[in-house]
Design a protein around this motif. Structure first.
Motif: not given
Length: 325
Positions: A12-31
């Motif tokens: 899938s062309a729009d499965s952008d890893r950068r968006w997922l990685a950014g969300a992961l960093a945000l969540i871990v910090t808040f967690l």
């Protein structure tokens, strides 16, 4: 006999890893911060949100890993590549949602009878920050391709966490205004209900793909009739429709053509119709002339069905009788 192929092994062309990685960093910090505050405030709602966010982080990490594997080319024994890893990821996300919901539901019911003292102000402040963080994370993941069940699994985790923080913020406000600490438990039970709903949805969708059922938006009977209605086609049988991975439907069938007509032209016509009308690009068709010559195929015993041991419905061209083999 001919075979038509409209194979697309692309990710899938729009499965952008950068968006997922950014969300992961945000969540871990808040967690990390939420766990600390949850222990201090003795809030099950906050700790349940933290537990849910842990699965959020794991689901995004799993989605990133699955996307990387799915991008590998089809080689060796993996003739479809690694695309189904994304479905494994989606099913794992669904299972973790259900298991976590069971644990939180048990803890919530226990606390109904033994309610601890909950610090409403800490709960409210942390929950409001959580709403903001999850809004941003939800938006980031929504930028990826949600037609992928893998990405949708991670998205459902984050979306449910957003709902959880909204419920927790409401519980904190109720505790501050009324002192009713059971509001913390009620918020948890609301989150549990949402998690069960999302988890069951992911498991049901991924199970359909593993069981090779036709995609929900495709009607095999109608597609069979459409194929049989094409010019020079007398019969369609052994029709199978399934999904290789989410958003990648595939079809195979045996097509019988009127004697004297071009099998290759009929195959190309059907393949074009399937792509244009039903958006099925991965197509494999066995095309033969209808008539006695079909009986001469020497790869099967003469006592068997000449076109294979067919258990699927036959689709006959309108106005024509079924072909007698």
């Amino acid at each position: 006999m001919g075979a038509g192929h409209g194979h697309d092994h692309g990710v899938s062309a729009d499965s952008d890893r950068r968006w997922l990685a950014g969300a992961l960093a945000l969540i871990v910090t808040f967690l990390i911060g939420e766990v600390i505050v949850g222990v201090i405030a003795d809030s099950l709602a906050l700790l349940s949100d933290a537990a849910h966010m842990t699965t959020d982080a794991a689901s995004i990490a799993l989605a990133l890993w699955a996307i990387r594997l799915a991008a590998r080319p089809a080689t060796g024994r993996m003739t479809f590549g690694w695309k189904r890893v994304e479905i494994l990821s989606a099913q794992a996300n669904g299972l973790t949602l259900l298991l976590l919901a069971l644990w939180l539901g048990y803890e919530a019911i226990r606390r109904l009878f033994e309610p601890p003292e909950v610090h409403g102000v800490l709960v409210l402040i942390t929950a409001l920050v959580g709403v903001a963080v999850n809004l941003l994370a939800t938006w980031m993941i929504s930028r990826a391709d949600r037609t992928s069940l893998n990405v949708e699994g991670a998205y459902q985790h984050i979306l449910n966490d957003l709902f959880a923080f909204i419920a927790t913020a409401a519980a904190g406000l109720v505790i501050i205004l009324t002192g009713w600490v059971q509001a913390d438990v009620v918020a948890t039970l609301i989150v549990v209900a949402l998690m069960i709903r999302a988890g069951l949805g992911l498991i049901r969708a991924s199970s359909r793909i593993f069981l090779e059922a036709a995609p929900e938006h495709l009607d095999p009977a109608q597609i069979g009739r459409d194929m049989a209605a094409r010019e020079h086609v007398t019969e369609v049988h052994d029709l199978h429709i399934w999904e290789i991975t989410s958003g990648s439907p595939a079809l195979s069938a045996h097509v019988l053509v009127e004697p004297g007509n071009d099998c290759h032209a009929v195959r190309e016509d059907i393949a074009h119709m399937l792509a244009h009308d039903h958006h099925i690009e991965h197509v494999t068709l066995q095309v033969d002339h209808a008539g006695p010559q079909v009986l001469d195929i020497g790869i099967r015993d003469s006592n068997t069905h000449p076109c294979g041991d067919s258990h699927s419905p036959k689709h006959v061209s309108p106005g024509k009788a079924p072909h007698a083999h």
